[in-house]
Design a protein around this motif. Structure first.
Motif, PDB file in Angstrom:
ATOM      1  N   GLU A  82       0.508  -1.323  -0.429  1.00 19.54           N
ATOM      2  CA  GLU A  82      -0.127  -0.064  -0.234  1.00 19.54           C
ATOM      3  C   GLU A  82       0.802   1.375   0.315  1.00 19.54           C
ATOM      4  OE1 GLU A  82      -3.021  -0.562   3.253  1.00 19.54           O
ATOM      5  OE2 GLU A  82      -4.212  -1.606   1.718  1.00 19.54           O
ATOM      6  N   LYS A  83       2.018   1.132   1.026  1.00 17.66           N
ATOM      7  CA  LYS A  83       2.961   2.413   0.979  1.00 17.66           C
ATOM      8  C   LYS A  83       3.689   2.478  -0.800  1.00 17.66           C
ATOM      9  CE  LYS A  83       6.869   4.126   2.716  1.00 17.66           C
ATOM     10  NZ  LYS A  83       7.788   3.445   3.339  1.00 17.66           N
ATOM     11  N   ALA A  84       3.873   1.449  -1.472  1.00 13.13           N
ATOM     12  CA  ALA A  84       3.949   1.125  -2.843  1.00 13.13           C
ATOM     13  C   ALA A  84       2.983   1.679  -3.652  1.00 13.13           C
ATOM     14  CB  ALA A  84       5.176   0.045  -2.852  1.00 13.13           C
ATOM     15  N   ALA A  85       1.842   1.528  -3.177  1.00  7.66           N
ATOM     16  CA  ALA A  85       0.963   1.967  -4.182  1.00  7.66           C
ATOM     17  C   ALA A  85       0.231   4.257  -4.628  1.00  7.66           C
ATOM     18  CB  ALA A  85       0.078   1.115  -4.402  1.00  7.66           C
ATOM     19  N   ASP A  86       1.197   4.044  -2.469  1.00 12.94           N
ATOM     20  CA  ASP A  86       0.554   5.451  -3.120  1.00 12.94           C
ATOM     21  C   ASP A  86       1.491   5.721  -4.135  1.00 12.94           C
ATOM     22  OD1 ASP A  86       0.293   7.999  -2.181  1.00 12.94           O
ATOM     23  OD2 ASP A  86       0.995   7.727   0.091  1.00 12.94           O
ATOM     24  N   ALA A  90       7.483   9.764  -2.624  1.00 10.79           N
ATOM     25  CA  ALA A  90       8.644   9.509  -3.218  1.00 10.79           C
ATOM     26  C   ALA A  90       8.298   7.878  -3.485  1.00 10.79           C
ATOM     27  CB  ALA A  90       9.711  10.606  -1.914  1.00 10.79           C
ATOM     28  N   ARG A  91       9.282   8.013  -4.702  1.00 16.85           N
ATOM     29  CA  ARG A  91       8.882   5.580  -4.957  1.00 16.85           C
ATOM     30  C   ARG A  91       9.657   6.050  -5.889  1.00 16.85           C
ATOM     31  NH1 ARG A  91       3.558   4.499  -6.842  1.00 16.85           N
ATOM     32  NH2 ARG A  91       3.435   5.790  -8.370  1.00 16.85           N
ATOM     33  N   LYS A  97       6.813   0.798  -9.951  1.00 19.34           N
ATOM     34  CA  LYS A  97       5.998  -0.700 -11.062  1.00 19.34           C
ATOM     35  C   LYS A  97       5.495  -1.398 -10.276  1.00 19.34           C
ATOM     36  CE  LYS A  97      10.313  -0.350 -14.015  1.00 19.34           C
ATOM     37  NZ  LYS A  97      11.199  -1.348 -14.389  1.00 19.34           N
ATOM     38  N   ILE A  98       5.600  -1.766  -8.280  1.00 22.18           N
ATOM     39  CA  ILE A  98       5.809  -2.700  -7.300  1.00 22.18           C
ATOM     40  C   ILE A  98       4.297  -2.070  -7.020  1.00 22.18           C
ATOM     41  CG2 ILE A  98       5.541  -3.647  -5.050  1.00 22.18           C
ATOM     42  CD1 ILE A  98       8.482  -3.924  -5.797  1.00 22.18           C
ATOM     43  N   GLY A  99       4.005  -0.467  -6.528  1.00 28.07           N
ATOM     44  CA  GLY A  99       2.663  -0.504  -6.434  1.00 28.07           C
ATOM     45  C   GLY A  99       2.087   0.291  -7.250  1.00 28.07           C
ATOM     46  N   ASP A 100       2.401   0.347  -8.307  1.00 27.43           N
ATOM     47  CA  ASP A 100       1.327   0.112  -9.778  1.00 27.43           C
ATOM     48  C   ASP A 100       0.223  -1.068 -10.153  1.00 27.43           C
ATOM     49  OD1 ASP A 100       2.025   2.955 -10.104  1.00 27.43           O
ATOM     50  OD2 ASP A 100       2.997   2.893 -11.854  1.00 27.43           O
TER      51      ASP A 100
END
Length: 121
Positions: A82-86, A90-91, A97-100
Motif C-alpha cells: 500500500e505504501k508503494a501504491a501511494d 516519493a517512490r 512498478k510494484i505499487g502500480d
C-alpha cells in the motif's frame, strides 16, 4: 530418569520469539503458565499463558504461533504494497512498478466494469 519427548507445539513455542514479549535466549517467558506443574502437564506449563491470551479467532479453525506469524507477515506485506501504491509518496522506479501493479489488481471498480471480457477468447 525417563523423559518423554516434547510435543512439536511446545518446542516451537520455546524457540520462536514474538516482539514485545520478554525473552530469554529465544524462549518466550510470557507463554509460561507458572501455576501449572511442568512434571504433570508440560504443555500447559510451557504454553498455557499463550493459549489463554490468544484465543482462536472466530474466522479461524485453529490458531498457533505459525498462524500468528503468517498473519503478521501478511499485514506487513500489505503495508509495504500500500505504501508503494501511494502515488503521492516519493517512490523509486522499482517501488513505482510494484505499487502500480498492486494498485491495478486492487482496482475493483475497473475489474468489475470489464466483467469477463479479459478472459474471453
Amino acid at each position: 530418569m525417563f523423559f518423554k519427548p516434547l510435543p512439536l507445539t511446545a518446542l516451537s513455542l520455546l524457540f520462536f520469539a514474538v516482539p514485545g514479549i520478554p525473552q530469554s535466549g529465544g524462549i518466550d517467558l510470557g507463554a509460561i503458565d507458572r501455576a501449572a506443574s511442568p512434571c504433570n502437564d508440560f504443555y500447559q506449563y510451557s504454553c498455557g499463558m499463550w493459549v489463554r491470551n490468544n484465543p482462536i479467532p472466530s474466522d479461524q479453525a485453529t490458531w498457533g504461533r505459525f498462524a500468528e506469524l503468517a498473519e503478521r507477515n501478511r499485514n506487513t506485506l500489505r503495508a509495504i504494497l500500500e505504501k508503494a501504491a501511494d502515488e503521492k509518496a516519493a517512490r523509486t522506479p522499482v517501488e513505482q512498478k510494484i505499487g502500480d501493479y498492486y494498485a491495478s489488481c486492487m482496482d475493483e471498480k475497473s475489474v468489475d466494469a470489464k466483467g469477463i471480457a479479459p478472459v474471453q477468447a
